[in-house]
Design an enzyme around this catalytic site. Structure first.
Site, PDB file in Angstrom:
ATOM      1  N   ARG A 147     -34.628  24.370  48.566  1.00 31.85           N
ATOM      2  CA  ARG A 147     -33.588  25.136  49.261  1.00 31.85           C
ATOM      3  C   ARG A 147     -32.339  25.259  48.394  1.00 31.85           C
ATOM      4  O   ARG A 147     -31.710  26.327  48.337  1.00 31.85           O
ATOM      5  CB  ARG A 147     -33.259  24.479  50.609  1.00 31.85           C
ATOM      6  CG  ARG A 147     -32.325  25.332  51.468  1.00 31.85           C
ATOM      7  CD  ARG A 147     -32.197  24.798  52.887  1.00 31.85           C
ATOM      8  NE  ARG A 147     -31.485  23.533  52.941  1.00 31.85           N
ATOM      9  CZ  ARG A 147     -31.301  22.822  54.060  1.00 31.85           C
ATOM     10  NH1 ARG A 147     -31.773  23.267  55.211  1.00 31.85           N
ATOM     11  NH2 ARG A 147     -30.653  21.687  54.036  1.00 31.85           N
ATOM     12  N   LYS A 150     -26.974  27.878  51.618  1.00 30.93           N
ATOM     13  CA  LYS A 150     -26.123  26.747  51.970  1.00 30.93           C
ATOM     14  C   LYS A 150     -25.001  26.703  50.942  1.00 30.93           C
ATOM     15  O   LYS A 150     -25.029  25.926  49.973  1.00 30.93           O
ATOM     16  CB  LYS A 150     -26.953  25.455  51.980  1.00 30.93           C
ATOM     17  CG  LYS A 150     -26.380  24.389  52.886  1.00 30.93           C
ATOM     18  CD  LYS A 150     -27.419  23.335  53.216  1.00 30.93           C
ATOM     19  CE  LYS A 150     -26.796  22.073  53.751  1.00 30.93           C
ATOM     20  NZ  LYS A 150     -26.066  22.209  55.003  1.00 30.93           N
TER      21      LYS A 150
HETATM   22  N1  PXG Z   1     -27.489  24.692  60.412  1.00 31.27           N
HETATM   23  C1  PXG Z   1     -26.426  24.573  59.613  1.00 31.27           C
HETATM   24  C2  PXG Z   1     -25.415  25.643  59.604  1.00 31.27           C
HETATM   25  C3  PXG Z   1     -26.283  23.451  58.777  1.00 31.27           C
HETATM   26  O1  PXG Z   1     -25.243  23.339  57.972  1.00 31.27           O
HETATM   27  C4  PXG Z   1     -28.360  22.594  59.698  1.00 31.27           C
HETATM   28  C5  PXG Z   1     -28.446  23.749  60.464  1.00 31.27           C
HETATM   29  C6  PXG Z   1     -29.484  21.600  59.766  1.00 31.27           C
HETATM   30  O2  PXG Z   1     -30.280  21.690  58.595  1.00 31.27           O
HETATM   31  P1  PXG Z   1     -31.047  20.427  58.021  1.00 31.27           P
HETATM   32  O3  PXG Z   1     -31.703  20.926  56.790  1.00 31.27           O
HETATM   33  O4  PXG Z   1     -30.022  19.365  57.733  1.00 31.27           O
HETATM   34  O5  PXG Z   1     -32.000  19.994  59.059  1.00 31.27           O
HETATM   35  C7  PXG Z   1     -27.266  22.442  58.827  1.00 31.27           C
HETATM   36  C8  PXG Z   1     -27.130  21.254  57.924  1.00 31.27           C
HETATM   37  C9  PXG Z   1     -23.057  16.734  58.177  1.00 31.27           C
HETATM   38  C10 PXG Z   1     -23.469  18.054  57.668  1.00 31.27           C
HETATM   39  O6  PXG Z   1     -22.584  15.915  57.372  1.00 31.27           O
HETATM   40  C11 PXG Z   1     -24.566  18.672  58.191  1.00 31.27           C
HETATM   41  C12 PXG Z   1     -24.971  19.911  57.720  1.00 31.27           C
HETATM   42  C13 PXG Z   1     -24.224  20.521  56.754  1.00 31.27           C
HETATM   43  C14 PXG Z   1     -23.115  19.893  56.247  1.00 31.27           C
HETATM   44  C15 PXG Z   1     -22.720  18.652  56.683  1.00 31.27           C
HETATM   45  O7  PXG Z   1     -23.215  16.522  59.396  1.00 31.27           O
HETATM   46  N2  PXG Z   1     -26.051  20.461  58.333  1.00 31.27           N
END
Ligand code: PXG
Length: 285
Positions: free
Chosen positions: A52, A151
């Protein structure tokens, strides 16, 4: 002993880990990142996170100056330098040191940063009793602008949504897409359960292709539960029997109230609780 941070092949003490104020990551949010977990010294779905990261970089014409194998090694080296077994890994790749202008061709070279730290877990109460969330007025980025699949370091839109949520007393907030459909929360994907079937917005609703989302879809299908990736409206969420969020930090977390509507009977539902348990097993065994 001070925490060590990796920058471009070297480990620095946290207080000495510095990046130029001319870095376009800071000046313009020009870069990409990943948030990854390690459980008992094993990095969860590392390959998927690296894929990713490389895809995000590709979409913004950013060339990561190392191979995925080298990045994996650097992540493991940073974890062991800090003696971290159960932790959170933040990988950041910025466009690099440039001028005050936008032109990325004036940037030196991409900067690679790896921070490994202990994870700040959500309070146990949220898992036991569920979250209350609201829909906020900040719309998820239009996929034809900065695609949510990337991201990128530019998370301001999600931060605005998070602020709206926090002002209403909610730690997560639901964002709709430009068509008014349910997209995702500020840092988590959303799922609903109705009549024993699971539904979650498709990637082309303009969301991040969450790695926890993927893992949970797999677990549900393995248990014989149908999972549909279909457009959802707020109404679909209001009338759901169960609702839950997935994300690297949160893992699987139940939602029991959305926009002041009680979801199901107001308690984390059986399918949600089963998936929480299954995800726990997947990561801890
Ligand atoms: N949607 C968004 C917009 C995200 O940023 C997720 C879904 C979940 O994706 P994953 O791959 O983690 O299952 C994310 C990711 C934090 C933090 O520290 C979390 C994310 C991004 C930045 C910081 O809680 N989430």
């Amino acid at each position: 002993m001070a925490l060590k941070v990796y920058i471009n092949g070297k480990l620095y003490d946290k207080d000495e880990a510095k990046i130029s104020v001319y870095d376009h990551g800071l000046l313009y949010g020009d870069g990409v990142f990943e948030g990854i977990r390690s459980y008992s010294g094993k990095v969860f779905r590392l390959r998927e996170h690296l894929d990713r990261l490389w895809n995000s970089a590709k979409a913004i014409w950013l060339e990561i100056p190392m191979t995925k194998e080298e990045m994996a090694q650097a992540i493991h080296d940073t974890l062991s330098a800090n003696g971290i077994l159960d932790g959170y890994i933040r990988v950041v790749v910025t466009r690099g040191v440039g001028t005050l202008g936008l032109d990325p061709n004036r940037c030196s070279q991409p900067q690679v940063i790896i921070i490994t730290d202990l994870i700040a877990l959500y309070p146990e109460d949220y898992y036991r009793n569920g979250l209350e969330i609201i829909t906020v007025s900040t719309t998820r980025n239009h996929p034809a602008a900065l695609n949510p699949r990337i991201k990128s370091l530019n998370y301001l839109n999600n931060i605005l949504a998070k602020i709206e949520g926090l002002q209403a007393g909610c730690i997560e907030a639901l964002m709709l897409n430009h068509k008014g459909e349910v997209a995702e929360c500020t840092g988590d994907n959303i799922f609903v359960v109705r009549q024993g079937r699971i539904a979650t917005p498709p990637i082309d609703a303009g969301i991040l292709e969450g790695i926890t989302r993927d893992a949970v879809i797999g677990l549900a299908r393995q248990s014989g539960i149908e999972v549909a990736e279909i457009p959802l409206t707020r109404h679909d969420v209001y009338i759901a029997d169960e609702c839950f969020l997935t994300g690297t930090a949160a893992e699987v977390i139940p939602v029991v109230k959305v926009d002041s509507r009680t979801i199901g009977d107001g308690r984390p539902g059986p399918i949600t609780r089963d998936l929480m348990q299954q995800f726990h097993k997947l990561t801890r065994s």
